[in-house]
Design an enzyme around this catalytic site. Structure first.
Site, PDB file in Angstrom:
ATOM      1  N   CYS A 164       0.867  -1.178   0.000  1.00  0.00           N
ATOM      2  CA  CYS A 164       0.000   0.000   0.000  1.00  0.00           C
ATOM      3  C   CYS A 164       0.909   1.234   0.000  1.00  0.00           C
ATOM      4  CB  CYS A 164      -0.895  -0.020   1.238  1.00  0.00           C
ATOM      5  SG  CYS A 164      -2.157   1.262   1.267  1.00  0.00           S
ATOM      6  N   CYS A 198      -9.030  28.038 -19.189  1.00  0.00           N
ATOM      7  CA  CYS A 198      -9.560  26.721 -19.552  1.00  0.00           C
ATOM      8  C   CYS A 198      -8.416  25.727 -19.731  1.00  0.00           C
ATOM      9  CB  CYS A 198     -10.360  26.824 -20.847  1.00  0.00           C
ATOM     10  SG  CYS A 198     -10.923  25.238 -21.483  1.00  0.00           S
TER      11      CYS A 198
END
Length: 342
Positions: A164, A198
């Protein structure tokens, strides 16, 4: 309260806390592996990378420094490589040492990248960790000692291991480049994050610069965890539409990248670019190190100098924080559709 009573209360609290952690561990099904490969030694071991804490702090982003040098943990489901399935090799973000192959990556559902085995055992170190009052096995990079995460025994066959790992501790080398073998450029690859309106157009323009290795669009600089495009579009989350750029400093300096960033948009506009209005379209540089911050400010001082610009620069220069990758339909928008917003 008498000293004996305080001592008894303290002992009871410790006992309940220990029992709680053990219960939590059992509930989550995360158990320490019974046996792991012993630490290896020999001439083929990776060369040790030694830096002072000051040097590491300058080289890493604030989040990377917290995770890799202070044994911190990134928030689940926020890391770049949690839901990332490109083919290649995951390397140490601090020194470039190969750690895990994409073939060993699987979806565990914990919110962090999960692997069933390392790419090479000699590149991994294991340490006992009792920070949560129960034994866990910490995983570190054998070359630079960076904290990566932990290993448990709830993984898939045939190893049954579950590495993990924090995304912040990893870099990624695509399969095509991985076949060419490790290089100094790979180890030195850097990340930069910009907002200039954008993000469709910004990603396309930055991606054309020689020396840029990869780009990804997303949301950063806000308050809401894991925001969606719809949420960011309201302007109420505080996020900016941003582009995260991985670049090769041997071919492209951060200063050149910053100058390109200023050339592709109007940095004097406040919370807008062209027809797009709102805080999500603000101009911002999210720096990943003190060196990046100093470079950005120096370039801005130069651009704002006498006779250079009539309007004041509106660009923010702020520390890089959690970056949420945007939905897939927003990635490489120009390549998919042939046009972008200006």
């Amino acid at each position: 309260m008498p000293a004996r009573v305080r001592l008894a209360v303290f002992a009871l609290a410790v006992g309940l806390g220990l029992a709680g952690w053990r219960g939590l561990e059992a509930l989550a099904g995360l158990k320490t592996p019974a046996a792991l490969p012993a630490s290896q030694e020999g001439p083929d071991m990776p060369a040790k990378v030694k830096k002072s804490e000051k040097e590491w702090k300058a080289a890493l982003t604030p989040e990377q420094f917290d995770v890799m040098r202070k044994c911190g943990t990134e928030r689940p489901f926020t890391g770049r490589y949690d839901d990332f399935w490109d083919e290649g090799v995951y390397v140490c973000a601090g020194c470039g040492t190969p750690l895990f192959l994409s073939a060993a990556k699987y979806q565990h559902g914990t919110g962090w990248p999960s692997f069933s085995k390392p790419a090479d055992e000699k590149n991994i170190e294991y340490r006992d960790d009792y920070a949560l009052l129960v034994k866990r096995v910490e995983v570190r990079c054998a070359a630079c000692g960076a904290h990566l995460g932990h290993v448990f025994d709830d993984g898939p066959e045939p190893t049954f291991l579950h590495y993990c790992i924090n995304s912040a501790a990893l870099g990624f080398k695509p399969a095509a480049a991985a076949q060419e073998g490790p290089s100094a450029a790979d180890a030195a690859a850097e990340t930069a994050t910009f907002a200039a309106g954008c993000f469709w157009g910004v990603e396309h323009k930055l991606g054309q610069i020689p020396g840029v290795v990869s780009t990804v669009v997303g949301y950063t600089g806000g308050r809401t965890e894991n925001p969606t495009y719809e949420q960011v579009s309201t302007g109420r989350t505080g996020h900016a539409e941003a582009v995260q750029v991985v670049f090769d400093p041997a071919r492209l300096s951060y200063e050149e990248l910053v100058r390109s960033f200023f050339r592709i948009h109007d940095p004097t506009q406040v919370n807008r670019q062209g027809p797009d209005r709102g805080t999500q379209y603000r101009s911002a540089i999210f720096y990943h190190s003190q060196a990046q911050k100093e470079t950005a400010l120096r370039v801005m001082d130069e651009l704002a100098g006498p006779g250079r610009r009539k309007k004041r620069l509106a660009t923010e220069v702020v520390p890089a924080g959690p970056f949420t990758k945007a939905e897939e339909n927003h990635q490489k928008y120009f390549e998919k559709h042939g046009f972008v917003c200006d």
